[in-house]
Motif scaffolding. Structure first.
Motif, PDB file in Angstrom:
ATOM      1  N   HIS A 291      21.346  55.209  50.872  1.00 17.18           N
ATOM      2  CA  HIS A 291      21.183  53.820  50.470  1.00 17.18           C
ATOM      3  C   HIS A 291      21.725  52.891  51.554  1.00 17.18           C
ATOM      4  O   HIS A 291      22.831  53.092  52.074  1.00 17.18           O
ATOM      5  CB  HIS A 291      21.916  53.556  49.155  1.00 17.18           C
ATOM      6  N   LYS A 294      25.509  50.508  49.261  1.00 17.22           N
ATOM      7  CA  LYS A 294      25.955  51.125  48.010  1.00 17.22           C
ATOM      8  C   LYS A 294      27.476  51.147  47.968  1.00 17.22           C
ATOM      9  O   LYS A 294      28.133  51.102  48.997  1.00 17.22           O
ATOM     10  CB  LYS A 294      25.400  52.553  47.891  1.00 17.22           C
ATOM     11  N   ASP A 295      28.023  51.193  46.750  1.00 16.75           N
ATOM     12  CA  ASP A 295      29.470  51.310  46.530  1.00 16.75           C
ATOM     13  C   ASP A 295      30.238  50.056  46.925  1.00 16.75           C
ATOM     14  O   ASP A 295      31.393  50.126  47.329  1.00 16.75           O
ATOM     15  CB  ASP A 295      30.040  52.543  47.252  1.00 16.75           C
ATOM     16  N   THR A 364      27.217  47.281  43.691  1.00 14.60           N
ATOM     17  CA  THR A 364      26.427  48.508  43.771  1.00 14.60           C
ATOM     18  C   THR A 364      27.292  49.740  43.501  1.00 14.60           C
ATOM     19  O   THR A 364      27.000  50.826  43.973  1.00 14.60           O
ATOM     20  CB  THR A 364      25.758  48.637  45.153  1.00 14.60           C
ATOM     21  N   THR A 366      28.366  52.820  41.611  1.00 18.38           N
ATOM     22  CA  THR A 366      27.638  53.717  40.717  1.00 18.38           C
ATOM     23  C   THR A 366      28.568  54.444  39.753  1.00 18.38           C
ATOM     24  O   THR A 366      28.111  55.131  38.849  1.00 18.38           O
ATOM     25  CB  THR A 366      26.850  54.766  41.537  1.00 18.38           C
TER      26      THR A 366
END
Length: 375
Positions: A291, A294-295, A364, A366
């Protein structure tokens, strides 16, 4: 409230508690995950006398709120019933037991829905703190921002982050500091990073200290995510990256006069998508798609196009509330819930004619990220 009970007996506690009981209380609160190793060490090592240790201990616990204060009072009763009686302490009504078993820290550490935190990663935590206070244009000097820097550095240190600090940077040097941070040797082993930037700003940009109307000095916020993303910083892949920006995002006030009738505006989003790969297409083993972003989770000090406020004696409201909420709740809430509680504090703004609402942005994550500051 138990924190008010501790405040009431503070003077007598400092005068009467023994050094042995102080050490026992520190052990108890460490085991409860209400203090971390660094906080325990600061009580024992940064204070030369018994009274100073007692002051430091009771003040740390009191700042963490009602739950931590109640636990300390319970431990005082168990460790020194005579002191408990002399102080005429009461921890207040006990919380009602939950109907089902709560997850322990051990459970959370092994939960696949939670970002991993270990004793090794805690020792490798690192944060970037950039604070712009003094501008070339004296009219832009941010009086009271010194308090923001002090509060954030103290909070990050208590959460076991090594703080890499920079002051009064131009936009070019903000980018340089961010670039250098991505090469920090601790990033490989850390479980997370904080990036905190305190300055003036406009929508989507942070102002460098050489900013003038006729010669802008602007750092695009978007670059933060690019520098910390997988292409430029693979060491932080799959690790939470917490971004806090204390800067106005425009010149408008955050308050409006509300009408009972609001006509909705209909908008349409259009997205162009790349063609899907052919069915059965073979991808080389040397390539791996990740990605782009992300995170991340970000907390910006205001909604788009609006100003942020601060007090010259206490600093910005955002940093004040972050310190208050994190000190009270970081031992039990994940980062998303902590940010929600910070936002909730702005529902009762101290000036009736002004409004400010922080914004969670580009989240973002998860999984849940717990700071485990007491682990």
């Amino acid at each position: 409230m138990a924190d008010k009970e501790l405040a009431r007996v503070r003077t007598n506690f400092v005068a009467k508690v023994s050094k042995a009981v102080i050490k026992q209380l520190l052990d108890d609160l460490l085991e409860d995950c209400l203090l971390n190793d660094e906080e325990v060490d600061s009580v024992l090592e940064d204070n030369t006398g018994r009274a100073d240790m007692a002051r430091c201990l009771i003040d740390k616990v009191k700042r963490k709120g009602d739950k931590a204060s109640r636990k300390m009072i319970e431990h005082i009763e168990l460790r020194d019933i005579l002191l408990y009686t002399e102080l005429e302490l009461s921890s207040g009504p006990k919380p009602v037991a939950a109907p089902k078993k709560q997850k322990t820290w051990s459970d959370k550490l092994n939960d696949s829905d939670i970002y991993k935190v270990s004793k090794t990663s805690l020792k490798s935590r690192v944060a970037l703190l950039i604070s712009n206070i003094n501008f070339t244009d004296n009219n832009l000097t941010r009086k009271g921002a010194e308090k923001d820097e002090e509060n954030m550095e103290e909070l990050l240190s208590s959460l076991q982050y090594e703080v890499v600090k920079h002051n009064d940077l131009t936009a070019k040097n903000i980018e340089k500091a961010l670039h250098e941070f991505t090469a920090h040797p601790k990033l490989k082993d850390t479980d997370s990073v904080f990036v905190v930037i305190i300055s003036h700003g406009k929508r989507e940009v942070i102002l460098g200290v050489d900013h003038r109307k006729d010669k802008p000095d602007e750092f695009p916020v978007d670059k933060i995510y690019k520098y910390l993303g997988p292409q430029k910083c693979s060491a932080l892949m799959d690790k939470p990256k917490i971004i806090i920006i204390q800067a106005s995002r425009g010149a408008m006030g955050g308050a409006v006069i509300v009408s009972d009738s609001v006509e909705a505006e209909v908008v349409s989003d259009e997205e162009r998508q790349a063609p899907s790969p052919r069915a059965g297409q073979i991808v080389k083993n040397s390539l791996r798609y990740v990605h782009r972003e992300k995170d991340f989770i970000s907390l910006l000090s205001s909604t788009p196009d609006t100003v942020s406020y601060r007090r010259e004696d206490l600093g910005s409201f955002l940093i004040q509330y972050i310190a208050e909420v994190f000190n009270t709740c970081s031992h039990e809430d994940d980062i998303d819930e902590l940010f929600r509680k910070v936002m909730q504090r702005f529902e009762e703004f101290p000036d009736e004619t002004k409004r400010q609402m922080p914004t969670k942005d580009r989240c973002t994550l998860t999984r849940r990220f717990y700071l485990f500051s007491g682990h």
